[in-house]
Write a protein that holds these residues in place. Structure first.
Motif, PDB file in Angstrom:
ATOM      1  N   TRP A  95       0.835  -1.209   0.000  1.00 40.37           N
ATOM      2  CA  TRP A  95       0.000   0.000   0.000  1.00 40.37           C
ATOM      3  C   TRP A  95       0.871   1.261   0.000  1.00 40.37           C
ATOM      4  O   TRP A  95       0.542   2.256  -0.634  1.00 40.37           O
ATOM      5  N   LYS A  96       1.983   1.199   0.725  1.00 43.67           N
ATOM      6  CA  LYS A  96       2.897   2.356   0.779  1.00 43.67           C
ATOM      7  C   LYS A  96       3.413   2.715  -0.603  1.00 43.67           C
ATOM      8  O   LYS A  96       3.729   3.857  -0.896  1.00 43.67           O
ATOM      9  N   LYS A  97       3.506   1.698  -1.474  1.00 41.81           N
ATOM     10  CA  LYS A  97       3.977   1.938  -2.847  1.00 41.81           C
ATOM     11  C   LYS A  97       2.849   2.440  -3.735  1.00 41.81           C
ATOM     12  O   LYS A  97       3.038   2.652  -4.927  1.00 41.81           O
ATOM     13  N   GLY A  98       1.638   2.573  -3.170  1.00 45.71           N
ATOM     14  CA  GLY A  98       0.489   3.041  -3.951  1.00 45.71           C
ATOM     15  C   GLY A  98      -0.084   1.956  -4.852  1.00 45.71           C
ATOM     16  O   GLY A  98      -0.661   2.236  -5.901  1.00 45.71           O
ATOM     17  N   LYS A  99       0.087   0.692  -4.425  1.00 41.12           N
ATOM     18  CA  LYS A  99      -0.412  -0.420  -5.240  1.00 41.12           C
ATOM     19  C   LYS A  99      -1.489  -1.218  -4.512  1.00 41.12           C
ATOM     20  O   LYS A  99      -1.597  -1.146  -3.285  1.00 41.12           O
ATOM     21  N   HIS A 100      -2.243  -1.984  -5.288  1.00 38.53           N
ATOM     22  CA  HIS A 100      -3.248  -2.876  -4.722  1.00 38.53           C
ATOM     23  C   HIS A 100      -2.610  -4.246  -4.499  1.00 38.53           C
ATOM     24  O   HIS A 100      -1.703  -4.632  -5.222  1.00 38.53           O
ATOM     25  N   VAL A 101      -3.135  -4.957  -3.498  1.00 35.92           N
ATOM     26  CA  VAL A 101      -2.512  -6.227  -3.110  1.00 35.92           C
ATOM     27  C   VAL A 101      -3.272  -7.396  -3.727  1.00 35.92           C
ATOM     28  O   VAL A 101      -4.506  -7.431  -3.694  1.00 35.92           O
ATOM     29  N   ILE A 102      -2.542  -8.356  -4.279  1.00 33.77           N
ATOM     30  CA  ILE A 102      -3.179  -9.583  -4.781  1.00 33.77           C
ATOM     31  C   ILE A 102      -2.606 -10.782  -4.025  1.00 33.77           C
ATOM     32  O   ILE A 102      -1.396 -10.891  -3.832  1.00 33.77           O
ATOM     33  N   PHE A 103      -3.513 -11.643  -3.572  1.00 30.70           N
ATOM     34  CA  PHE A 103      -3.129 -12.798  -2.748  1.00 30.70           C
ATOM     35  C   PHE A 103      -3.407 -14.104  -3.472  1.00 30.70           C
ATOM     36  O   PHE A 103      -4.463 -14.261  -4.078  1.00 30.70           O
ATOM     37  N   ASP A 104      -2.491 -15.033  -3.338  1.00 33.94           N
ATOM     38  CA  ASP A 104      -2.680 -16.409  -3.825  1.00 33.94           C
ATOM     39  C   ASP A 104      -2.627 -17.274  -2.571  1.00 33.94           C
ATOM     40  O   ASP A 104      -1.558 -17.721  -2.170  1.00 33.94           O
ATOM     41  N   ILE A 105      -3.781 -17.401  -1.899  1.00 30.90           N
ATOM     42  CA  ILE A 105      -3.755 -18.099  -0.605  1.00 30.90           C
ATOM     43  C   ILE A 105      -4.889 -19.109  -0.468  1.00 30.90           C
ATOM     44  O   ILE A 105      -5.785 -19.146  -1.302  1.00 30.90           O
ATOM     45  N   ASP A 106      -4.836 -19.903   0.569  1.00 30.75           N
ATOM     46  CA  ASP A 106      -5.836 -20.966   0.698  1.00 30.75           C
ATOM     47  C   ASP A 106      -7.191 -20.383   1.106  1.00 30.75           C
ATOM     48  O   ASP A 106      -7.288 -19.208   1.467  1.00 30.75           O
ATOM     49  N   VAL A 107      -8.238 -21.183   1.007  1.00 33.16           N
ATOM     50  CA  VAL A 107      -9.597 -20.651   1.183  1.00 33.16           C
ATOM     51  C   VAL A 107      -9.830 -20.057   2.578  1.00 33.16           C
ATOM     52  O   VAL A 107     -10.481 -19.011   2.701  1.00 33.16           O
ATOM     53  N   VAL A 108      -9.284 -20.689   3.586  1.00 35.61           N
ATOM     54  CA  VAL A 108      -9.510 -20.201   4.955  1.00 35.61           C
ATOM     55  C   VAL A 108      -8.855 -18.822   5.121  1.00 35.61           C
ATOM     56  O   VAL A 108      -9.475 -17.869   5.616  1.00 35.61           O
TER      57      VAL A 108
END
Ligand code: 5GP
Length: 192
Positions: A95-108
């Motif tokens: 966020w500090k870089k002014g970007k949106h975060v994308i996650f590749d994580i498990d369902v829980v």
């Protein structure tokens, strides 16, 4: 920069359903302004994986220390003795870089992020054609032992049942179609 309202894009699915391919594709789309959330993991690197790029590979002991210090946004013992988690510092960094975060994580983990940031998060479930097809894909990947593959498949059936809890479901039957659909969903949510 300070009033940048970062969004979060969670892509969750059973292992082998193609979510990593989708996430990698979205990261190549510069207009979407996404950056990958690098999770901490206590397993060994696989194939060409690099520390600090695919995961922050740390020992179980170091992982448990971070749990104790409340450094995780969410964490999970995804498979026995294999811990995975999202560090609070990782989301801040992006966020500090002014970007949106994308996650590749498990369902829980994915659903936990959604619960923590309900308005800012789009949670997407990537659905493979069937558990049988998953088996074939995981065997083709052949980066793991038969035992580990079976462990992932057993978990896949349970994970499939959580799909309705996500904001959106992408059926990954045809990869090209799934990639385009993922792009559209992200773009739509960014424009909201
Ligand atoms: P793999 O060992 O195949 O890289 O990942 C195993 C599972 O752990 C995948 O479903 C992956 O999405 C999940 N995973 C990766 N990072 C995280 C994380 O930070 N938190 C949670 N809860 N799961 C994660």
């Amino acid at each position: 920069m300070n009033d940048f309202k970062g969004k979060l894009f969670v892509f969750s699915a059973p292992s082998g359903s193609g979510k990593t391919t989708i996430v990698r594709h979205l990261l190549t789309q510069e207009r979407l302004n996404l950056e990958f959330s690098i999770s901490a993991a206590s397993r060994e690197p696989r194939g060409k994986e690099e520390d600090g790029k695919d995961y922050y590979f740390i020992s179980s002991k170091a992982f448990k220390e971070k749990i104790k210090n409340d450094e995780f946004l969410e964490w999970e013992e995804v498979y026995r003795d294999n811990f995975y988690g999202t560090l609070k510092s990782e989301v801040e960094r992006i966020w500090k870089k002014g970007k949106h975060v994308i996650f590749d994580i498990d369902v829980v983990g994915g659903l936990r992020i959604k619960k923590k940031f309900p308005e800012q998060t789009l949670a997407v479930f990537v659905k493979p054609p069937s558990v049988d097809e998953l088996k074939i894909r995981l065997k083709k990947r052949s980066t793991e032992s038969e035992d580990k593959i079976n462990m992932r498949i057993a978990k896949a059936s349970i994970e499939m049942a959580t799909a309705p809890q996500f904001d959106k479901i992408i059926k990954n039957y045809d990869l090209q179609v799934a990639l385009k659909e993922a792009e559209n969903l992200v773009e739509e949510f960014l424009n909201q």
